[in-house]
Design a protein around this motif. Structure first.
Motif, PDB file in Angstrom:
ATOM      1  N   GLY A  21       0.787  -1.232   0.000  1.00 19.09           N
ATOM      2  CA  GLY A  21       0.000   0.000   0.000  1.00 19.09           C
ATOM      3  C   GLY A  21       0.813   1.273   0.000  1.00 19.09           C
ATOM      4  N   VAL A  22       1.902   1.299   0.717  1.00 19.60           N
ATOM      5  CA  VAL A  22       2.702   2.526   0.810  1.00 19.60           C
ATOM      6  C   VAL A  22       3.251   2.946  -0.555  1.00 19.60           C
ATOM      7  N   PRO A  23       3.852   2.054  -1.326  1.00 18.25           N
ATOM      8  CA  PRO A  23       4.300   2.482  -2.661  1.00 18.25           C
ATOM      9  C   PRO A  23       3.151   2.892  -3.582  1.00 18.25           C
ATOM     10  N   LEU A  24       2.005   2.221  -3.481  1.00 19.25           N
ATOM     11  CA  LEU A  24       0.865   2.600  -4.314  1.00 19.25           C
ATOM     12  C   LEU A  24       0.351   3.993  -3.962  1.00 19.25           C
ATOM     13  N   VAL A  25       0.255   4.289  -2.687  1.00 26.15           N
ATOM     14  CA  VAL A  25      -0.189   5.623  -2.263  1.00 26.15           C
ATOM     15  C   VAL A  25       0.848   6.666  -2.668  1.00 26.15           C
ATOM     16  N   ALA A  26       2.131   6.364  -2.514  1.00 19.83           N
ATOM     17  CA  ALA A  26       3.175   7.310  -2.915  1.00 19.83           C
ATOM     18  C   ALA A  26       3.113   7.561  -4.414  1.00 19.83           C
ATOM     19  N   TRP A  27       2.940   6.517  -5.213  1.00 13.62           N
ATOM     20  CA  TRP A  27       2.828   6.677  -6.661  1.00 13.62           C
ATOM     21  C   TRP A  27       1.622   7.531  -7.017  1.00 13.62           C
ATOM     22  N   PHE A  28       0.477   7.253  -6.377  1.00 13.26           N
ATOM     23  CA  PHE A  28      -0.753   7.999  -6.651  1.00 13.26           C
ATOM     24  C   PHE A  28      -0.590   9.480  -6.307  1.00 13.26           C
ATOM     25  N   LEU A  29       0.045   9.772  -5.184  1.00 12.28           N
ATOM     26  CA  LEU A  29       0.202  11.162  -4.764  1.00 12.28           C
ATOM     27  C   LEU A  29       1.274  11.898  -5.595  1.00 12.28           C
TER      28      LEU A  29
END
Length: 54
Positions: A40-48
């Motif tokens: 989740g952390v990389p996905l949220v970072a990518w999205f932001l």
């Protein structure tokens, strides 16, 4: 203020804290939380961060 020993002796609390023989502890829950965090952390970072590309 309620007496802490009376709270600790409450039957509802002891049922929640009781561990059965077949219980493996927090292993499955901890594993799930770690996997969700690692993915989740990389996905949220990518999205932001994708908004800053332009």
């Amino acid at each position: 203020m309620p007496d802490i020993t009376a709270l600790a002796a409450h039957p509802g609390l002891t049922e929640v804290l009781a561990v059965s023989k077949g219980d493996q502890g927090p292993g499955a829950l901890l594993r799930t939380v770690l996997i969700v965090g690692i993915v989740g952390v990389p996905l949220v970072a990518w999205f932001l961060l994708r908004g800053y590309r332009k």
